[in-house]
Design a protein around this motif. Structure first.
Motif, PDB file in Angstrom:
ATOM      1  N   CYS A  76       0.823  -1.214   0.000  1.00 11.56           N
ATOM      2  CA  CYS A  76       0.000   0.000   0.000  1.00 11.56           C
ATOM      3  C   CYS A  76       0.855   1.260   0.000  1.00 11.56           C
ATOM      4  O   CYS A  76       0.544   2.224  -0.723  1.00 11.56           O
ATOM      5  N   MET A  77       1.922   1.271   0.782  1.00 10.82           N
ATOM      6  CA  MET A  77       2.788   2.451   0.822  1.00 10.82           C
ATOM      7  C   MET A  77       3.468   2.670  -0.525  1.00 10.82           C
ATOM      8  O   MET A  77       3.594   3.814  -0.980  1.00 10.82           O
ATOM      9  N   ALA A  78       3.897   1.594  -1.178  1.00 18.48           N
ATOM     10  CA  ALA A  78       4.530   1.728  -2.493  1.00 18.48           C
ATOM     11  C   ALA A  78       3.544   2.325  -3.498  1.00 18.48           C
ATOM     12  O   ALA A  78       3.899   3.217  -4.279  1.00 18.48           O
ATOM     13  N   GLU A  79       2.313   1.853  -3.470  1.00 20.94           N
ATOM     14  CA  GLU A  79       1.292   2.403  -4.369  1.00 20.94           C
ATOM     15  C   GLU A  79       1.025   3.873  -4.052  1.00 20.94           C
ATOM     16  O   GLU A  79       0.901   4.703  -4.963  1.00 20.94           O
ATOM     17  N   ASP A  80       0.959   4.214  -2.775  1.00 19.04           N
ATOM     18  CA  ASP A  80       0.690   5.596  -2.377  1.00 19.04           C
ATOM     19  C   ASP A  80       1.848   6.529  -2.748  1.00 19.04           C
ATOM     20  O   ASP A  80       1.623   7.648  -3.207  1.00 19.04           O
ATOM     21  N   VAL A  81       3.082   6.073  -2.558  1.00 19.36           N
ATOM     22  CA  VAL A  81       4.233   6.896  -2.941  1.00 19.36           C
ATOM     23  C   VAL A  81       4.211   7.136  -4.446  1.00 19.36           C
ATOM     24  O   VAL A  81       4.494   8.241  -4.915  1.00 19.36           O
ATOM     25  N   ASN A  82       3.844   6.123  -5.210  1.00 20.80           N
ATOM     26  CA  ASN A  82       3.738   6.299  -6.663  1.00 20.80           C
ATOM     27  C   ASN A  82       2.674   7.321  -7.030  1.00 20.80           C
ATOM     28  O   ASN A  82       2.855   8.107  -7.963  1.00 20.80           O
ATOM     29  N   LEU A  83       1.559   7.317  -6.304  1.00 22.84           N
ATOM     30  CA  LEU A  83       0.506   8.310  -6.567  1.00 22.84           C
ATOM     31  C   LEU A  83       0.973   9.719  -6.220  1.00 22.84           C
ATOM     32  O   LEU A  83       0.719  10.666  -6.960  1.00 22.84           O
ATOM     33  N   VAL A  84       1.639   9.864  -5.101  1.00 17.48           N
ATOM     34  CA  VAL A  84       2.074  11.183  -4.636  1.00 17.48           C
ATOM     35  C   VAL A  84       3.136  11.766  -5.558  1.00 17.48           C
ATOM     36  O   VAL A  84       3.085  12.927  -5.935  1.00 17.48           O
ATOM     37  N   THR A  85       4.104  10.943  -5.921  1.00 19.06           N
ATOM     38  CA  THR A  85       5.240  11.458  -6.692  1.00 19.06           C
ATOM     39  C   THR A  85       5.003  11.457  -8.191  1.00 19.06           C
ATOM     40  O   THR A  85       5.690  12.170  -8.918  1.00 19.06           O
ATOM     41  N   ALA A  86       4.058  10.668  -8.670  1.00 18.43           N
ATOM     42  CA  ALA A  86       3.748  10.570 -10.099  1.00 18.43           C
ATOM     43  C   ALA A  86       5.005  10.289 -10.924  1.00 18.43           C
ATOM     44  O   ALA A  86       5.206  10.866 -11.977  1.00 18.43           O
TER      45      ALA A  86
END
Length: 116
Positions: A29-39
């Motif tokens: 979940c954190m990896a997916e969220d970091v990808n969303l935040v940083t694009a």
């Protein structure tokens, strides 16, 4: 898709109660969220981060923690916020066996980008 705010205390308790299995889901979940935040266009998906972490006996997980801290630091700098660089802290905590603290700190930082 937006970043979901997660309860850090609940994630820690679930990680302990499930003998670490929940922490694998939390990492995903954190990896997916970091990808969303940083694009970041070439960022590995949460599934790939999880798979590589398991296959390399957490060596990739250490690298990913450092990289996630670096990516979020760059994101804050792009937004004009000047906070400390936490990538090295996440890495050192995980190396010395405190990866759950790294996860908690990283989740706290991700929660700042979550929709209210």
């Amino acid at each position: 898709m937006t970043v979901q705010r997660r309860s850090i205390g609940l994630c820690i308790v679930l990680s302990i109660v499930t003998c670490g299995f929940y922490s694998l889901y939390w990492l995903y979940c954190m990896a997916e969220d970091v990808n969303l935040v940083t694009a970041r266009p070439n960022a590995p998906s949460g599934g790939l981060v999880l798979l590589l972490t398991i296959v390399t006996c957490n060596i990739y997980g250490l690298y990913w923690l450092y990289r996630a801290g670096d990516d979020l630091y760059r994101q804050r700098m792009n937004q004009g916020q000047q906070q400390g660089y936490l990538g090295v802290l996440y890495l050192l905590l995980a190396i010395f066996g405190f990866s759950i603290i790294s996860y908690a700190l990283l989740q706290s930082e991700i929660n700042e980008y979550a929709a209210a």
